[in-house]
Design an enzyme around this catalytic site. Structure first.
Site, PDB file in Angstrom:
ATOM      1  N   GLY A  30       0.825  -1.201   0.000  1.00 44.83           N
ATOM      2  CA  GLY A  30       0.000   0.000   0.000  1.00 44.83           C
ATOM      3  C   GLY A  30       0.854   1.243   0.000  1.00 44.83           C
ATOM      4  O   GLY A  30       1.970   1.257   0.531  1.00 44.83           O
ATOM      5  N   ARG A  31       0.338   2.313  -0.617  1.00 48.80           N
ATOM      6  CA  ARG A  31       1.100   3.557  -0.698  1.00 48.80           C
ATOM      7  C   ARG A  31       0.150   4.737  -0.665  1.00 48.80           C
ATOM      8  O   ARG A  31      -0.885   4.741  -1.340  1.00 48.80           O
ATOM      9  CB  ARG A  31       1.939   3.587  -1.979  1.00 48.80           C
ATOM     10  CG  ARG A  31       2.752   4.857  -2.198  1.00 48.80           C
ATOM     11  CD  ARG A  31       3.585   4.764  -3.460  1.00 48.80           C
ATOM     12  NE  ARG A  31       4.713   3.864  -3.303  1.00 48.80           N
ATOM     13  CZ  ARG A  31       5.977   4.262  -3.201  1.00 48.80           C
ATOM     14  NH1 ARG A  31       6.261   5.542  -3.220  1.00 48.80           N
ATOM     15  NH2 ARG A  31       6.944   3.377  -3.061  1.00 48.80           N
ATOM     16  N   GLY A  32       0.466   5.733   0.142  1.00 48.28           N
ATOM     17  CA  GLY A  32      -0.306   6.966   0.201  1.00 48.28           C
ATOM     18  C   GLY A  32       0.618   8.153   0.151  1.00 48.28           C
ATOM     19  O   GLY A  32       1.825   8.031  -0.080  1.00 48.28           O
ATOM     20  N   GLY A  33       0.054   9.346   0.386  1.00 45.57           N
ATOM     21  CA  GLY A  33       0.849  10.546   0.281  1.00 45.57           C
ATOM     22  C   GLY A  33       1.879  10.699   1.387  1.00 45.57           C
ATOM     23  O   GLY A  33       2.874  11.400   1.222  1.00 45.57           O
ATOM     24  N   MET A  34       1.653  10.045   2.537  1.00 45.66           N
ATOM     25  CA  MET A  34       2.526  10.231   3.682  1.00 45.66           C
ATOM     26  C   MET A  34       3.207   8.951   4.160  1.00 45.66           C
ATOM     27  O   MET A  34       3.986   9.000   5.107  1.00 45.66           O
ATOM     28  CB  MET A  34       1.718  10.817   4.853  1.00 45.66           C
ATOM     29  CG  MET A  34       1.231  12.229   4.606  1.00 45.66           C
ATOM     30  SD  MET A  34       2.599  13.386   4.435  1.00 45.66           S
ATOM     31  CE  MET A  34       1.745  14.755   3.660  1.00 45.66           C
ATOM     32  N   VAL A  37       3.364   1.160   2.921  1.00 42.05           N
ATOM     33  CA  VAL A  37       3.194  -0.019   3.769  1.00 42.05           C
ATOM     34  C   VAL A  37       3.733  -1.236   3.014  1.00 42.05           C
ATOM     35  O   VAL A  37       3.415  -1.441   1.833  1.00 42.05           O
ATOM     36  CB  VAL A  37       1.721  -0.244   4.150  1.00 42.05           C
ATOM     37  CG1 VAL A  37       1.597  -1.448   5.090  1.00 42.05           C
ATOM     38  CG2 VAL A  37       1.141   1.009   4.812  1.00 42.05           C
ATOM     39  N   LYS A  52       4.918  -0.003   8.125  1.00 47.07           N
ATOM     40  CA  LYS A  52       4.619   1.300   7.523  1.00 47.07           C
ATOM     41  C   LYS A  52       5.811   2.221   7.709  1.00 47.07           C
ATOM     42  O   LYS A  52       6.278   2.439   8.828  1.00 47.07           O
ATOM     43  CB  LYS A  52       3.375   1.914   8.162  1.00 47.07           C
ATOM     44  CG  LYS A  52       3.055   3.322   7.661  1.00 47.07           C
ATOM     45  CD  LYS A  52       1.872   3.942   8.379  1.00 47.07           C
ATOM     46  CE  LYS A  52       0.583   3.296   7.967  1.00 47.07           C
ATOM     47  NZ  LYS A  52      -0.592   4.013   8.536  1.00 47.07           N
ATOM     48  N   ASP A 146      -9.949   9.568  10.047  1.00 49.19           N
ATOM     49  CA  ASP A 146      -9.855   9.179   8.632  1.00 49.19           C
ATOM     50  C   ASP A 146     -10.476   7.800   8.428  1.00 49.19           C
ATOM     51  O   ASP A 146      -9.868   6.910   7.836  1.00 49.19           O
ATOM     52  CB  ASP A 146      -8.399   9.188   8.174  1.00 49.19           C
ATOM     53  CG  ASP A 146      -8.271   9.162   6.646  1.00 49.19           C
ATOM     54  OD1 ASP A 146      -9.278   9.449   5.958  1.00 49.19           O
ATOM     55  OD2 ASP A 146      -7.176   8.844   6.148  1.00 49.19           O
TER      56      ASP A 146
END
Length: 331
Positions: A30-34, A37, A52, A146
């Site tokens: 998984g990948r997000g802006g901050m 994982v 993470k 969130d």
């Protein structure tokens, strides 16, 4: 700092096989802006974990680092069957990291994208499990901020009466911490716009009722196949959360009883004072509206919740319209 940046923004293949803080990285999940994982192997305890890695610029903010340490410890202290356990949180080579239980399965976002809206029975089962997790976090002084389908993991359950086990995740990096770092610039809102409470948008103090709103947005989407508000741009969506009334759930799901509209409208009220006080109270009201199952006059205990979930699950051989989430194989 080049090494620090490569840990976060490098191609996934560059980190496969590397050891970070006693964990050997196996693959990105998984990948997000901050944060990114990874599935990783704990070399000390010989177990698989979700690791993470936070963006390096976060570690350079002293205020964030202190709050990260405090809130990660608070999250790790919560022992709840529907919250992904935090094993460890720390810093290595200028990068903050969190090691959590690795959950084999999918997430609610993936499930809804593949299968569309859920039948009432599995939707209520998942809702009850996540509601109990959120209320437990609130009891520990944590507000998630969130709640979204991507933060709800769905694993295989124990038997035909409990075909799925839901977990709430992403407590290690709280949105309150992010707001202290200055990452609230235009286009990088703290929270996910489809599920953000009005008081978050206006910058007012928030408590657990903020999560009641976001959680209600998720349950609305779980049943309707779309979140309560859809707009052409982000500013219009933020306006809708603050001032527009959500369309009745029964517009998208005419098979559901009208009383469900009343429950969703209350949980999506613009003022926190007009919402349900806890997530379990919201789910209990929704269950009663959709099934006629009236709970007692108080929030259900864990034992009562398991009994109620079993009742919602229905017979062990349900009719075709009430098949469990995992009919037809693992998602």
């Amino acid at each position: 700092m080049a090494r620090d940046t490569s840990l976060f923004s490098g191609r996934p293949s560059e980190l496969i096989g590397r050891q970070i803080a006693g964990y050997r990285i196996e693959r990105e999940i998984g990948r997000g802006g901050m944060a990114v994982v990874y599935r990783a192997h704990d070399l000390r305890l010989d177990r698989t974990v979700a690791l993470k890695l936070l963006a390096p610029e976060l570690a350079r903010n002293d205020t964030f680092r202190r709050r990260f340490t405090h809130e990660s410890r608070a999250a790790a202290a919560i022992d709840h069957p529907h919250i992904v356990p935090v094993f460890e949180a720390g810093e290595t080579d200028g990068v903050l990291y969190i090691a959590m239980r690795y959950v084999e399965g999918s997430d609610l976002r993936h499930l809804l994208d593949r299968r569309g809206p859920l039948a009432p029975e599995p939707a209520l089962r998942i809702a009850a499990q996540i509601a109990s997790a959120l209320d437990a976090a609130h009891d520990h002084g944590l507000v998630h901020r969130d709640v979204k389908p991507g933060n709800i993991l769905i694993a295989r359950g124990t038997d035909s009466d409990h075909p799925e086990h839901a977990y709430l995740t992403d407590f290690g990096l709280t949105k309150k911490s992010l707001s202290l770092t200055g990452f609230t610039t235009v286009g990088q809102f703290v929270g996910t716009l489809d599920y953000v409470a009005p008081e978050q948008i206006s910058g007012k103090p928030v408590d657990g009722r903020c999560d009641v709103y976001g959680f209600a947005c998720v349950i609305y989407e779980t049943l309707a196949g779309r979140p309560p508000f859809r707009r052409d741009d982000d500013m219009a969506l933020l306006w809708a959360h603050q001032y527009d009334q959500p369309p009745p759930l029964t517009e998208a799901r005419p098979d559901l009883p009208p009383n469900a509209d009343t429950v969703l409208a209350k949980s999506l009220a613009k003022s926190p004072d007009d919402r349900y006080g806890t997530c379990l109270t919201f789910v209990s009201a929704l269950r009663e509206a959709m099934t006629g199952d009236r709970p007692g006059g108080h929030a259900p205990t864990q034992v009562a919740l398991r009994v109620a979930n079993s009742a919602v699950a229905g017979p062990k051989q349900p009719p075709p319209w009430a098949q469990p989430v995992f009919r037809g194989g693992w998602p």
